[in-house]
Write an enzyme that holds these catalytic residues in place. Structure first.
Site, PDB file in Angstrom:
ATOM      1  N   GLU A 153      54.926  42.384  25.204  1.00 44.21           N
ATOM      2  CA  GLU A 153      56.362  42.676  25.156  1.00 44.21           C
ATOM      3  C   GLU A 153      57.037  41.932  26.321  1.00 44.21           C
ATOM      4  OE1 GLU A 153      57.179  46.589  26.747  1.00 44.21           O
ATOM      5  OE2 GLU A 153      58.989  46.822  25.533  1.00 44.21           O
ATOM      6  N   ASN A 201      65.332  44.360  22.306  1.00 44.17           N
ATOM      7  CA  ASN A 201      63.978  44.090  22.780  1.00 44.17           C
ATOM      8  C   ASN A 201      63.222  43.640  21.519  1.00 44.17           C
ATOM      9  OD1 ASN A 201      61.400  44.145  23.820  1.00 44.17           O
ATOM     10  ND2 ASN A 201      61.676  46.083  24.916  1.00 44.17           N
ATOM     11  N   LYS A 235      62.808  46.331  18.642  1.00 44.32           N
ATOM     12  CA  LYS A 235      62.224  47.628  19.041  1.00 44.32           C
ATOM     13  C   LYS A 235      63.132  48.802  18.661  1.00 44.32           C
ATOM     14  CE  LYS A 235      60.146  49.649  23.255  1.00 44.32           C
ATOM     15  NZ  LYS A 235      59.827  49.294  24.659  1.00 44.32           N
ATOM     16  N   GLU A 265      65.541  50.901  29.685  1.00 43.81           N
ATOM     17  CA  GLU A 265      65.616  50.257  28.362  1.00 43.81           C
ATOM     18  C   GLU A 265      66.798  50.783  27.546  1.00 43.81           C
ATOM     19  OE1 GLU A 265      62.221  49.051  26.018  1.00 43.81           O
ATOM     20  OE2 GLU A 265      60.954  50.023  27.503  1.00 43.81           O
ATOM     21  N   CYS A 285      55.639  48.212  22.206  1.00 48.36           N
ATOM     22  CA  CYS A 285      55.328  49.203  23.251  1.00 48.36           C
ATOM     23  C   CYS A 285      55.517  50.647  22.813  1.00 48.36           C
ATOM     24  CB  CYS A 285      56.111  48.892  24.520  1.00 48.36           C
ATOM     25  SG  CYS A 285      55.405  49.786  25.935  1.00 48.36           S
ATOM     26  N   ASN A 332      54.417  47.062  27.963  1.00 51.16           N
ATOM     27  CA  ASN A 332      54.554  47.087  29.429  1.00 51.16           C
ATOM     28  C   ASN A 332      54.552  48.556  29.800  1.00 51.16           C
ATOM     29  OD1 ASN A 332      55.658  44.381  30.914  1.00 51.16           O
ATOM     30  ND2 ASN A 332      56.355  44.423  28.791  1.00 51.16           N
TER      31      ASN A 332
HETATM   32  N1  CDT Z   1      57.977  49.319  27.579  1.00 45.79           N
HETATM   33  C1  CDT Z   1      57.757  50.574  27.149  1.00 45.79           C
HETATM   34  O1  CDT Z   1      58.160  50.954  26.066  1.00 45.79           O
HETATM   35  N2  CDT Z   1      57.091  51.380  28.014  1.00 45.79           N
HETATM   36  C2  CDT Z   1      56.875  52.769  27.746  1.00 45.79           C
HETATM   37  C3  CDT Z   1      56.831  53.493  29.040  1.00 45.79           C
HETATM   38  C4  CDT Z   1      57.130  54.900  28.858  1.00 45.79           C
HETATM   39  S1  CDT Z   1      57.550  55.662  30.353  1.00 45.79           S
HETATM   40  C5  CDT Z   1      59.267  55.593  30.341  1.00 45.79           C
HETATM   41  C6  CDT Z   1      55.607  53.065  26.957  1.00 45.79           C
HETATM   42  O2  CDT Z   1      55.679  53.820  25.982  1.00 45.79           O
HETATM   43  O3  CDT Z   1      54.534  52.614  27.332  1.00 45.79           O
END
Ligand code: CDT
Length: 321
Positions: A47, A107, A124, A143, A169, A194
């Site tokens: 991502e 995204n 996303k 985000e 993600c 990420n």
């Molecule tokens: N990038 C992304 O979607 N990261 C989220 C972090 C969650 S914590 C706010 C994930 O689901 O891994």
């Protein structure tokens, strides 16, 4: 004849805030070169693979925010990736921040085939985090501020000998993501992530971050009888630890390849599409076994609706004569 596709999760180590797009693309091309030597025909980058994970910072100035976005694809800096894909016959998934001509921010990921052509785009849907600055956190997860929820649904595409779907993600934690695509026959679902190694919303032991990553990817591969290729941006990025653990899960739910480092690393496996078919024709033969008359809540309700207050008394079966 068995359909076998050699594929890879192309995990990336940290990307510094000051690192250029060209430097990121050069790192990706290096992995593509290795992929070529190992017979890989399709690879999945993370991502937001062209920049650092910028939602960790609160920025008031949208001009600054938009320095992390791409206005077109390919850009001048990413074109070499498309050219190498065509030259070496390797398709790829690429995540990046998209700014549309009419000013929308998404995204996004694209599916590029082994001729260097863009065959699909996904935006996303499940955006995590918050939209306002929350100074009590050690870092932000903005985000919901910088992106709009995706507006393309969960399409799939026939390409490179398989039916492909994409997610990004946080989408991987939601069963609806995969089911929407497996209802269209998805055989390979690719996703980049990420994920900070710490939950800043509430205490959570660190080991659960990797456990939940494996759990959702493996369970979803099984329940949807498909391969899932999940690719991390890993390591300490701008002071924040990001989980690695990129993996490829097969339709049995088992992991067939897993990253060993928190750096740029190619995680390779042969995808046997006959295994996908087996699950889709037996346990997860949707046409035969799904009972949609009981699933209405899943699309008509967002939050929880509790049962009426007060515990159920129950039927007094013990005093029955
Ligand atoms: N990038 C992304 O979607 N990261 C989220 C972090 C969650 S914590 C706010 C994930 O689901 O891994």
């Amino acid at each position: 004849m068995a359909r076998i596709i050699t594929a890879a999760a192309a995990q990336m180590g940290p990307i510094a805030r000051e690192e250029s797009r060209t430097s990121c693309v050069n790192r990706m091309i290096e992995m593509m070169r290795e992929a070529k030597s190992r017979g890989v025909r399709y690879m999945v980058f993370p991502e937001l693979a062209l920049t650092t994970f910028f939602p960790r910072w609160y920025m008031e100035d949208w001009k600054e925010v938009e320095t992390f976005f791409e206005r077109t694809m390919p850009t001048k800096e990413t074109l070499p990736l498309f050219e190498k894909a065509a030259e070496w016959g390797i398709g790829f998934y690429l995540g990046y921040a998209e700014l549309t001509e009419d000013g929308h921010h998404f995204n996004t990921s694209i599916l590029v085939n082994d001729k260097g052509r863009i065959v699909g785009k996904y935006r996303k849907v499940h955006l995590p985090g918050h939209s306002e600055h929350e100074p009590h956190r050690p870092w932000q997860h903005l985000e919901k501020r910088y992106f709009e929820p995706g507006d393309l649904g969960f399409p799939v595409w026939r390409s490179m000998g398989a039916i492909h779907g994409m997610a990004i993600c946080n989408d991987r934690r939601w069963p609806e993501t995969y089911r929407s695509m497996s209802l269209q026959g998805a055989e390979i679902i690719s996703l980049g992530y990420n994920t900070p190694d710490e939950n800043t919303s509430a205490f959570e032991p660190k080991h659960l971050r990797n456990f939940h990553n494996d759990l959702v990817v493996q369970a979803s591969a099984y329940q949807n009888s498909c391969y899932v290729i999940a690719t991390a941006k890993a390591g300490i990025e701008e002071g924040v630890g990001m989980i690695g653990g990129s993996l490829i899960a097969q339709p049995s739910g088992e992991i067939v390849a897993k990253a060993q480092t928190l750096e740029d690393e190619l995680v390779v496996a042969d995808l046997r599409l006959d295994l996908v078919q087996m699950g889709k024709e037996t346990v997860f033969n949707f046409a035969k076994h799904r009972r949609i008359e009981h699933y209405g809540r899943i699309t008509s309700q967002t939050g929880v609706e509790l049962p009426p207050a007060g515990e159920v008394e129950g039927e007094d079966v013990l005093s029955r004569k």
